[in-house]
Design a protein around this motif. Structure first.
Motif, PDB file in Angstrom:
ATOM      1  N   LEU A   1       0.827  -1.204   0.000  1.00 51.99           N
ATOM      2  CA  LEU A   1       0.000   0.000   0.000  1.00 51.99           C
ATOM      3  C   LEU A   1       0.863   1.257   0.000  1.00 51.99           C
ATOM      4  N   ALA A   2       1.973   1.225   0.734  1.00 49.48           N
ATOM      5  CA  ALA A   2       2.872   2.386   0.777  1.00 49.48           C
ATOM      6  C   ALA A   2       3.534   2.619  -0.581  1.00 49.48           C
ATOM      7  N   LEU A   3       3.942   1.549  -1.255  1.00 47.59           N
ATOM      8  CA  LEU A   3       4.547   1.679  -2.585  1.00 47.59           C
ATOM      9  C   LEU A   3       3.564   2.286  -3.577  1.00 47.59           C
ATOM     10  N   GLU A   4       2.308   1.873  -3.468  1.00 43.09           N
ATOM     11  CA  GLU A   4       1.294   2.433  -4.357  1.00 43.09           C
ATOM     12  C   GLU A   4       1.022   3.897  -4.013  1.00 43.09           C
ATOM     13  N   LYS A   5       0.932   4.198  -2.727  1.00 45.79           N
ATOM     14  CA  LYS A   5       0.677   5.574  -2.308  1.00 45.79           C
ATOM     15  C   LYS A   5       1.784   6.512  -2.770  1.00 45.79           C
ATOM     16  N   GLU A   6       3.029   6.062  -2.692  1.00 41.70           N
ATOM     17  CA  GLU A   6       4.171   6.877  -3.099  1.00 41.70           C
ATOM     18  C   GLU A   6       4.380   6.884  -4.614  1.00 41.70           C
ATOM     19  N   GLN A   7       3.497   6.201  -5.342  1.00 48.66           N
ATOM     20  CA  GLN A   7       3.580   6.119  -6.805  1.00 48.66           C
ATOM     21  C   GLN A   7       4.951   5.590  -7.261  1.00 48.66           C
ATOM     22  N   LEU A   8       5.407   4.546  -6.563  1.00 54.21           N
ATOM     23  CA  LEU A   8       6.693   3.933  -6.888  1.00 54.21           C
ATOM     24  C   LEU A   8       6.559   2.753  -7.846  1.00 54.21           C
ATOM     25  N   LEU A   9       5.358   2.188  -7.977  1.00 52.72           N
ATOM     26  CA  LEU A   9       5.136   1.070  -8.888  1.00 52.72           C
ATOM     27  C   LEU A   9       4.919   1.605 -10.299  1.00 52.72           C
ATOM     28  N   CYS A  10       5.610   1.020 -11.251  1.00 51.44           N
ATOM     29  CA  CYS A  10       5.484   1.473 -12.633  1.00 51.44           C
ATOM     30  C   CYS A  10       4.028   1.350 -13.077  1.00 51.44           C
ATOM     31  N   PRO A  11       3.402   2.446 -13.508  1.00 48.54           N
ATOM     32  CA  PRO A  11       1.975   2.384 -13.847  1.00 48.54           C
ATOM     33  C   PRO A  11       1.657   1.464 -15.021  1.00 48.54           C
ATOM     34  N   SER A  12       2.631   1.252 -15.912  1.00 43.76           N
ATOM     35  CA  SER A  12       2.381   0.366 -17.049  1.00 43.76           C
ATOM     36  C   SER A  12       2.529  -1.107 -16.684  1.00 43.76           C
ATOM     37  N   GLY A  13       3.038  -1.391 -15.484  1.00 40.03           N
ATOM     38  CA  GLY A  13       3.116  -2.776 -15.037  1.00 40.03           C
ATOM     39  C   GLY A  13       4.273  -3.031 -14.095  1.00 40.03           C
ATOM     40  N   CYS A  14       3.982  -3.699 -12.979  1.00 40.34           N
ATOM     41  CA  CYS A  14       5.016  -4.063 -12.009  1.00 40.34           C
ATOM     42  C   CYS A  14       4.667  -5.422 -11.416  1.00 40.34           C
ATOM     43  N   SER A  15       5.620  -6.343 -11.451  1.00 39.64           N
ATOM     44  CA  SER A  15       5.440  -7.650 -10.824  1.00 39.64           C
ATOM     45  C   SER A  15       5.952  -7.593  -9.391  1.00 39.64           C
ATOM     46  N   VAL A  16       5.153  -8.117  -8.456  1.00 46.45           N
ATOM     47  CA  VAL A  16       5.517  -8.148  -7.043  1.00 46.45           C
ATOM     48  C   VAL A  16       5.545  -9.602  -6.594  1.00 46.45           C
ATOM     49  N   LEU A  17       6.708 -10.062  -6.161  1.00 52.18           N
ATOM     50  CA  LEU A  17       6.863 -11.441  -5.706  1.00 52.18           C
ATOM     51  C   LEU A  17       6.903 -11.472  -4.189  1.00 52.18           C
ATOM     52  N   LEU A  18       6.051 -12.296  -3.601  1.00 56.85           N
ATOM     53  CA  LEU A  18       5.929 -12.422  -2.156  1.00 56.85           C
ATOM     54  C   LEU A  18       6.439 -13.797  -1.733  1.00 56.85           C
ATOM     55  N   ILE A  19       7.472 -13.824  -0.894  1.00 54.47           N
ATOM     56  CA  ILE A  19       8.053 -15.082  -0.436  1.00 54.47           C
ATOM     57  C   ILE A  19       7.415 -15.473   0.897  1.00 54.47           C
ATOM     58  N   TYR A  20       6.971 -16.727   0.987  1.00 55.03           N
ATOM     59  CA  TYR A  20       6.396 -17.260   2.225  1.00 55.03           C
ATOM     60  C   TYR A  20       7.219 -18.472   2.653  1.00 55.03           C
ATOM     61  N   ARG A  21       7.748 -18.423   3.886  1.00 52.15           N
ATOM     62  CA  ARG A  21       8.669 -19.452   4.362  1.00 52.15           C
ATOM     63  C   ARG A  21       8.021 -20.465   5.293  1.00 52.15           C
ATOM     64  N   ASN A  22       6.766 -20.268   5.655  1.00 52.55           N
ATOM     65  CA  ASN A  22       6.083 -21.251   6.498  1.00 52.55           C
ATOM     66  C   ASN A  22       4.673 -21.449   5.980  1.00 52.55           C
ATOM     67  N   GLN A  23       3.929 -22.295   6.656  1.00 55.84           N
ATOM     68  CA  GLN A  23       2.611 -22.687   6.163  1.00 55.84           C
ATOM     69  C   GLN A  23       1.465 -21.840   6.701  1.00 55.84           C
ATOM     70  N   ARG A  24       1.782 -20.798   7.461  1.00 56.43           N
ATOM     71  CA  ARG A  24       0.714 -19.920   7.953  1.00 56.43           C
ATOM     72  C   ARG A  24       0.144 -19.111   6.799  1.00 56.43           C
ATOM     73  N   ASP A  25      -1.168 -19.175   6.640  1.00 57.96           N
ATOM     74  CA  ASP A  25      -1.793 -18.556   5.474  1.00 57.96           C
ATOM     75  C   ASP A  25      -2.461 -17.217   5.778  1.00 57.96           C
ATOM     76  N   GLY A  26      -2.410 -16.783   7.035  1.00 58.57           N
ATOM     77  CA  GLY A  26      -3.099 -15.553   7.389  1.00 58.57           C
ATOM     78  C   GLY A  26      -2.601 -14.341   6.619  1.00 58.57           C
ATOM     79  N   ASP A  27      -1.290 -14.183   6.565  1.00 63.43           N
ATOM     80  CA  ASP A  27      -0.719 -13.029   5.868  1.00 63.43           C
ATOM     81  C   ASP A  27      -0.978 -13.115   4.369  1.00 63.43           C
ATOM     82  N   ARG A  28      -0.893 -14.320   3.815  1.00 61.46           N
ATOM     83  CA  ARG A  28      -1.147 -14.495   2.388  1.00 61.46           C
ATOM     84  C   ARG A  28      -2.599 -14.162   2.053  1.00 61.46           C
ATOM     85  N   ARG A  29      -3.532 -14.619   2.891  1.00 61.13           N
ATOM     86  CA  ARG A  29      -4.954 -14.328   2.654  1.00 61.13           C
ATOM     87  C   ARG A  29      -5.236 -12.837   2.719  1.00 61.13           C
TER      88      ARG A  29
END
Length: 258
Positions: free
Chosen positions: A197-225
């Motif tokens: 949300l902060a990256l979007e607010k600061e207009q740091l994501l390229c408006p024509s397209g930006c891929s965001v990769l999220l790494i998850y190291r355990n099986q807890r799904d709360g943050d992913r959801r």
């Protein structure tokens, strides 16, 4: 015993919080001890990983650095991403061909080297790491792999503090078509959504397209959801590109209203 001694300075704050907020002392003590243990184990892991890679790789060869990281991870606990997750990262970098990359959480430099070796000649990486020791040793590994400071920058800071300052480091201007083409989040999963949300607010994501990769190291799904719930509520700007066991790739694009 040493862990108890290291945690003693935390006890007054724990007791005060318990009295004020009605939280059980045992629960707070458990959390404080767990935090201290993670911190100390992390420092040991970073030092031993750095020593192994620094002494075992061929300096100036990025692929040798990565291979030595993998050798270490075969026999020792490691904070680096797995080779399988690394292959997914490679695929994303080759596909996107980003000119500006942000990495949140560097874990001794493994992912940094992995991405830098695939960036275009004019590509630039900014990596943000909260722990000063990890940042220092990770930066040294990046240099050992043969990359120059003109190609990357390491910021020792929390992600929340670093994000508002990224315009100057990336030489971006708000309101233009410029921005980050690729973001790798591999720090605290609880920070993934606030940082997105902060990256979007600061207009740091390229408006024509930006891929965001999220790494998850355990099986807890709360943050992913939580992240996926936000993505699902914003189909005008976000979509899920792929979901693997340890990595989720989302795609941001700000569609023109004209």
């Amino acid at each position: 015993m040493w862990l108890v001694v290291a945690s003693v300075p935390l006890l007054p704050a724990v007791i005060m919080a318990s009295a004020r907020y009605g939280v059980k002392v045992a629960s707070l003590c458990h959390r404080a001890l767990a935090w201290t243990l993670r911190l100390l184990r992390g420092s040991v892991c970073v030092r031993s990983t750095h020593a192994f890679v620094f002494s075992g790789c061929t300096h100036g060869k990025a692929d040798s650095v990565l291979e030595t990281f993998d050798l270490y991870a075969d026999t020792q606990p490691s904070l680096c991403i797995s080779p399988q997750t690394g292959e997914a990262l490679d695929e994303a970098v080759r596909r996107v061909r980003p000119s500006r990359v942000l990495e949140l959480g560097m874990h001794c430099g493994y992912s940094s080297v992995r991405m830098l070796r695939l960036l275009p000649s004019a590509g630039r990486l900014v990596t943000v790491e909260l722990d000063p020791l990890t940042a220092e040793l990770g930066e040294e590994i990046i240099l050992v792999a043969g990359f120059k400071h003109s190609q990357f920058q390491v910021l020792t800071s929390s992600s929340a503090e670093a994000i508002p300052s990224l315009h100057s480091f990336l030489q971006l201007h708000q309101g233009t078509s410029e921005g980050l083409n690729l973001v790798l989040m591999d720090h605290d999963p609880e920070q993934y959504l606030p940082d997105l949300l902060a990256l979007e607010k600061e207009q740091l994501l390229c408006p024509s397209g930006c891929s965001v990769l999220l790494i998850y190291r355990n099986q807890r799904d709360g943050d992913r959801r939580e992240v996926l719930g936000h993505i699902g509520a914003r189909p005008d700007r976000y979509s899920v590109k792929s979901e693997l066991q340890c990595v989720t790739e989302i795609f941001y694009q700000r569609k023109s209203t004209s």
